[in-house]
Write a protein that holds these residues in place. Structure first.
Motif, PDB file in Angstrom:
ATOM      1  N   GLU A 174       0.832  -1.211   0.000  1.00 22.47           N
ATOM      2  CA  GLU A 174       0.000   0.000   0.000  1.00 22.47           C
ATOM      3  C   GLU A 174       0.864   1.258   0.000  1.00 22.47           C
ATOM      4  O   GLU A 174       0.553   2.231  -0.691  1.00 22.47           O
ATOM      5  CB  GLU A 174      -0.942  -0.015   1.200  1.00 22.47           C
ATOM      6  N   ILE A 175       1.957   1.243   0.738  1.00 14.10           N
ATOM      7  CA  ILE A 175       2.886   2.382   0.753  1.00 14.10           C
ATOM      8  C   ILE A 175       3.519   2.561  -0.624  1.00 14.10           C
ATOM      9  O   ILE A 175       3.618   3.682  -1.138  1.00 14.10           O
ATOM     10  CB  ILE A 175       3.968   2.203   1.839  1.00 14.10           C
ATOM     11  N   ALA A 176       3.941   1.465  -1.236  1.00 19.05           N
ATOM     12  CA  ALA A 176       4.568   1.537  -2.558  1.00 19.05           C
ATOM     13  C   ALA A 176       3.594   2.088  -3.596  1.00 19.05           C
ATOM     14  O   ALA A 176       3.953   2.964  -4.394  1.00 19.05           O
ATOM     15  CB  ALA A 176       5.077   0.161  -2.977  1.00 19.05           C
ATOM     16  N   ILE A 177       2.368   1.591  -3.593  1.00 18.91           N
ATOM     17  CA  ILE A 177       1.374   2.066  -4.552  1.00 18.91           C
ATOM     18  C   ILE A 177       1.066   3.538  -4.318  1.00 18.91           C
ATOM     19  O   ILE A 177       0.993   4.334  -5.266  1.00 18.91           O
ATOM     20  CB  ILE A 177       0.090   1.207  -4.477  1.00 18.91           C
ATOM     21  N   SER A 178       0.910   3.916  -3.076  1.00 21.19           N
ATOM     22  CA  SER A 178       0.634   5.318  -2.741  1.00 21.19           C
ATOM     23  C   SER A 178       1.771   6.237  -3.194  1.00 21.19           C
ATOM     24  O   SER A 178       1.538   7.313  -3.757  1.00 21.19           O
ATOM     25  CB  SER A 178       0.420   5.450  -1.235  1.00 21.19           C
ATOM     26  N   ILE A 237       3.733   7.738 -11.158  1.00 18.39           N
ATOM     27  CA  ILE A 237       4.296   6.500 -11.709  1.00 18.39           C
ATOM     28  C   ILE A 237       3.185   5.451 -11.742  1.00 18.39           C
ATOM     29  O   ILE A 237       2.466   5.270 -10.760  1.00 18.39           O
ATOM     30  CB  ILE A 237       5.479   6.011 -10.848  1.00 18.39           C
ATOM     31  N   THR A 238       3.043   4.766 -12.861  1.00 19.50           N
ATOM     32  CA  THR A 238       1.988   3.757 -13.012  1.00 19.50           C
ATOM     33  C   THR A 238       2.601   2.388 -13.310  1.00 19.50           C
ATOM     34  O   THR A 238       2.614   1.938 -14.454  1.00 19.50           O
ATOM     35  CB  THR A 238       1.008   4.161 -14.129  1.00 19.50           C
ATOM     36  N   PRO A 239       3.110   1.725 -12.283  1.00 16.82           N
ATOM     37  CA  PRO A 239       3.764   0.433 -12.519  1.00 16.82           C
ATOM     38  C   PRO A 239       2.762  -0.689 -12.740  1.00 16.82           C
ATOM     39  O   PRO A 239       1.583  -0.573 -12.403  1.00 16.82           O
ATOM     40  CB  PRO A 239       4.508   0.196 -11.208  1.00 16.82           C
ATOM     41  N   PHE A 240       3.248  -1.775 -13.325  1.00 19.95           N
ATOM     42  CA  PHE A 240       2.475  -3.005 -13.329  1.00 19.95           C
ATOM     43  C   PHE A 240       2.536  -3.567 -11.918  1.00 19.95           C
ATOM     44  O   PHE A 240       3.558  -3.472 -11.238  1.00 19.95           O
ATOM     45  CB  PHE A 240       3.075  -4.032 -14.298  1.00 19.95           C
ATOM     46  N   TYR A 267      -1.612  -6.460 -13.116  1.00 17.71           N
ATOM     47  CA  TYR A 267      -2.557  -5.345 -13.111  1.00 17.71           C
ATOM     48  C   TYR A 267      -1.828  -4.083 -13.534  1.00 17.71           C
ATOM     49  O   TYR A 267      -0.678  -3.870 -13.162  1.00 17.71           O
ATOM     50  CB  TYR A 267      -3.144  -5.138 -11.712  1.00 17.71           C
ATOM     51  N   ILE A 268      -2.522  -3.251 -14.292  1.00 17.05           N
ATOM     52  CA  ILE A 268      -1.975  -1.949 -14.655  1.00 17.05           C
ATOM     53  C   ILE A 268      -2.528  -0.952 -13.656  1.00 17.05           C
ATOM     54  O   ILE A 268      -3.743  -0.854 -13.459  1.00 17.05           O
ATOM     55  CB  ILE A 268      -2.349  -1.564 -16.099  1.00 17.05           C
ATOM     56  N   ASN A 269      -1.647  -0.234 -12.995  1.00 19.84           N
ATOM     57  CA  ASN A 269      -2.015   0.713 -11.951  1.00 19.84           C
ATOM     58  C   ASN A 269      -2.072   2.117 -12.545  1.00 19.84           C
ATOM     59  O   ASN A 269      -1.047   2.737 -12.745  1.00 19.84           O
ATOM     60  CB  ASN A 269      -0.975   0.632 -10.830  1.00 19.84           C
ATOM     61  N   SER A 307       2.877   1.008 -21.976  1.00 23.06           N
ATOM     62  CA  SER A 307       2.376  -0.037 -21.085  1.00 23.06           C
ATOM     63  C   SER A 307       1.365  -0.919 -21.812  1.00 23.06           C
ATOM     64  O   SER A 307       1.315  -2.130 -21.570  1.00 23.06           O
ATOM     65  CB  SER A 307       1.786   0.550 -19.802  1.00 23.06           C
ATOM     66  N   LEU A 308       0.577  -0.353 -22.721  1.00 18.29           N
ATOM     67  CA  LEU A 308      -0.354  -1.157 -23.502  1.00 18.29           C
ATOM     68  C   LEU A 308       0.396  -2.143 -24.394  1.00 18.29           C
ATOM     69  O   LEU A 308       0.028  -3.313 -24.483  1.00 18.29           O
ATOM     70  CB  LEU A 308      -1.257  -0.265 -24.349  1.00 18.29           C
TER      71      LEU A 308
END
Length: 119
Positions: free
Chosen positions: A54-58, A65-68, A81-83, A90-91
């Protein structure tokens, strides 16, 4: 005996090592698991905690940044998942990954055109 250690997923490792004979599992996803090529399963899995994820995604969202995001099931199924927004790059990566799995091929044909053979 040799093995490899990489940030890549088991699918990509299988493709890269398809013409090699290695008995030891490959260290994949930056040490999150070991890929037993012979039995085609992940072993010695080390997931990060829910709080850390959750910290990493936040943090990623904070800086645009939109990582997989990967989740690994007990049967070694890897969900991706594409964030965030899907960028053209990314597509393309997603289509390469899905295409390789849908056609029963372990690997990622097409990565070379994005990053070169060394990734």
């Amino acid at each position: 005996m040799i093995t490899v250690a990489t940030a890549r997923t088991p699918a990509t490792v299988d493709r890269l090592l398809q013409h090699t004979f290695t008995r030891l599992p490959a260290i994949v996803m930056t040490g999150a698991a070991m890929w037993d090529r012979r039995h085609r399963i992940c072993v010695d899995i080390h997931p990060i905690s829910t709080a850390s994820s959750e910290i990493a995604i936040s943090t990623c969202r904070k800086y645009g940044i939109t990582p997989f995001i990967y989740t690994l099931a007990p049967d070694s199924t890897l969900d991706v998942y594409i964030n965030g927004d899907i960028t053209p790059r990314s597509l393309t990566i997603y289509q390469i990954m899905v295409g390789s799995f849908l056609h029963g091929e372990w690997g990622a044909e097409g990565y070379d055109s994005l990053w070169g053979p060394a990734g």
